[in-house]
Design a protein around this motif. Structure first.
Motif, short mmCIF file in Angstrom:
data_model
loop_
_atom_site.label_atom_id
_atom_site.label_comp_id
_atom_site.label_asym_id
_atom_site.label_seq_id
_atom_site.Cartn_x
_atom_site.Cartn_y
_atom_site.Cartn_z
N VAL A 52 -3.53 -11.32 -15.58
CA VAL A 52 -2.46 -11.77 -16.74
C VAL A 52 -2.66 -10.68 -17.53
O VAL A 52 -3.56 -10.04 -17.73
CB VAL A 52 -2.64 -13.14 -17.25
CG1 VAL A 52 -2.47 -14.23 -16.34
CG2 VAL A 52 -4.24 -13.40 -17.91
N THR A 53 -1.55 -10.29 -18.35
CA THR A 53 -1.34 -9.44 -19.37
C THR A 53 -1.76 -10.33 -20.50
O THR A 53 -1.34 -11.50 -20.84
CB THR A 53 0.15 -8.93 -19.43
OG1 THR A 53 0.53 -8.42 -18.36
CG2 THR A 53 -0.07 -7.58 -20.62
N VAL A 54 -2.74 -9.80 -21.40
CA VAL A 54 -3.24 -10.30 -22.43
C VAL A 54 -2.82 -9.55 -23.75
O VAL A 54 -2.82 -10.01 -24.93
CB VAL A 54 -4.86 -10.83 -22.61
CG1 VAL A 54 -5.06 -11.70 -21.42
CG2 VAL A 54 -5.63 -9.45 -22.27
N ALA A 55 -2.39 -8.34 -23.58
CA ALA A 55 -2.24 -7.46 -24.66
C ALA A 55 -1.48 -6.26 -24.52
O ALA A 55 -1.77 -5.46 -23.53
CB ALA A 55 -3.39 -7.19 -25.67
N VAL A 56 -0.63 -5.92 -25.25
CA VAL A 56 -0.14 -4.48 -25.41
C VAL A 56 -1.00 -3.83 -26.63
O VAL A 56 -0.52 -4.04 -27.76
CB VAL A 56 1.31 -4.38 -25.55
CG1 VAL A 56 1.85 -3.32 -25.59
CG2 VAL A 56 1.98 -5.05 -24.35
N ASN A 57 -1.92 -3.04 -26.27
CA ASN A 57 -2.73 -2.44 -27.39
C ASN A 57 -1.98 -1.40 -28.02
O ASN A 57 -2.14 -1.45 -29.50
CB ASN A 57 -3.93 -1.91 -26.87
CG ASN A 57 -4.84 -3.11 -25.90
OD1 ASN A 57 -4.92 -4.19 -26.19
ND2 ASN A 57 -5.11 -2.52 -24.67
N ALA A 58 -1.10 -0.74 -27.57
CA ALA A 58 -0.26 0.55 -28.14
C ALA A 58 0.76 0.84 -27.28
O ALA A 58 0.79 0.64 -26.07
CB ALA A 58 -1.37 1.78 -28.30
N MET A 59 1.76 1.29 -28.04
CA MET A 59 3.18 1.61 -27.43
C MET A 59 4.05 2.47 -28.17
O MET A 59 4.04 2.19 -29.20
CB MET A 59 3.96 0.38 -26.80
CG MET A 59 4.93 0.87 -25.78
SD MET A 59 5.68 -0.80 -24.98
CE MET A 59 6.84 -0.12 -24.04
N VAL A 60 4.38 3.75 -27.38
CA VAL A 60 5.01 4.76 -28.42
C VAL A 60 6.22 4.93 -27.50
O VAL A 60 5.97 5.37 -26.26
CB VAL A 60 4.35 5.87 -28.68
CG1 VAL A 60 5.18 7.09 -29.39
CG2 VAL A 60 3.32 5.42 -29.44
N PHE A 61 7.56 5.01 -28.12
CA PHE A 61 8.87 5.56 -27.38
C PHE A 61 8.85 6.76 -27.75
O PHE A 61 9.17 6.91 -29.33
CB PHE A 61 9.99 4.26 -27.49
CG PHE A 61 9.96 3.10 -26.95
CD1 PHE A 61 10.10 3.04 -25.67
CD2 PHE A 61 9.51 1.94 -27.79
CE1 PHE A 61 10.10 1.45 -25.24
CE2 PHE A 61 9.20 0.72 -27.19
CZ PHE A 61 9.52 0.52 -25.99
N HIS A 62 8.90 7.73 -27.03
CA HIS A 62 8.95 9.17 -27.69
C HIS A 62 10.33 9.61 -27.33
O HIS A 62 11.09 10.13 -28.36
CB HIS A 62 7.95 10.18 -26.70
CG HIS A 62 6.90 9.76 -26.71
ND1 HIS A 62 6.00 10.33 -27.63
CD2 HIS A 62 5.94 9.48 -25.91
CE1 HIS A 62 4.78 10.08 -27.59
NE2 HIS A 62 4.64 9.39 -26.55
N ARG A 63 11.24 9.24 -26.12
CA ARG A 63 12.48 9.68 -25.97
C ARG A 63 13.30 8.63 -25.21
O ARG A 63 12.65 7.76 -24.70
CB ARG A 63 12.51 10.92 -24.98
CG ARG A 63 11.35 12.05 -25.38
CD ARG A 63 11.87 13.00 -26.36
NE ARG A 63 13.13 13.89 -25.58
CZ ARG A 63 13.68 14.72 -26.66
NH1 ARG A 63 13.48 14.62 -27.71
NH2 ARG A 63 14.70 15.40 -26.19
N PRO A 64 14.57 8.70 -25.45
CA PRO A 64 15.44 7.67 -24.73
C PRO A 64 15.44 7.67 -23.28
O PRO A 64 15.46 9.11 -22.84
CB PRO A 64 16.81 7.89 -25.54
CG PRO A 64 16.87 9.28 -26.04
CD PRO A 64 15.46 9.58 -26.32
N VAL A 65 15.94 6.73 -22.65
CA VAL A 65 15.95 6.82 -21.02
C VAL A 65 17.69 6.50 -21.08
O VAL A 65 18.09 5.83 -21.77
CB VAL A 65 15.08 5.85 -20.44
CG1 VAL A 65 15.44 5.83 -18.93
CG2 VAL A 65 13.77 6.08 -20.84
#
Length: 125
Positions: A52-65
């Motif tokens: 199971v997914t328990v956390a998204v510790n970090a996430m960065v969007f750099h550029r659009p898709v």
């Protein structure tokens, strides 16, 4: 671009018009879903069972898709605990028509190995 993807190519898919937000870019939630799916696949393979997914510790969007971009999701297991796995996930795209290759998003997700009753279990049985 001198930087190269880190980890194993886990998912490769194409961004489609149905996945866009009001601005015409690919919706961040769709991108996050692709990352979670890839991380889950890596975690299942590592622990040999359900996770199971328990956390998204970090996430960065750099550029659009953009529509038509080929999305390549790479996973790298960076830490394994008793029942948890921390997986670094990078998303790169091959741009539609131009074939330019660039990193668009990165993050670290935590997954926990679970048994048939949904309780945490050791990663290494």
């Amino acid at each position: 671009m001198s930087e190269e993807p880190h980890g194993e190519l886990t998912i490769r898919t194409i961004a489609m018009p149905a996945d866009t937000n009001a601005n015409g870019d690919i919706f961040g939630g769709w991108l996050m879903s692709q990352m979670d799916s890839a991380g889950g696949m890596a975690a299942v393979q590592r622990c040999g069972g359900r996770v199971v997914t328990v956390a998204v510790n970090a996430m960065v969007f750099h550029r659009p898709v953009k529509v038509g971009d080929i999305l390549c999701v790479y996973t790298d297991i960076v830490r394994v605990g008793r029942s948890s796995m921390h997986i670094r996930i990078e998303v790169w795209v091959r741009r539609f028509i131009t074939d330019e290759h660039e990193k668009v998003t990165e993050g670290e997700f935590t997954y926990v190995a679970i048994d048939e009753n949904g309780r945490s279990r050791p990663v290494d049985r």
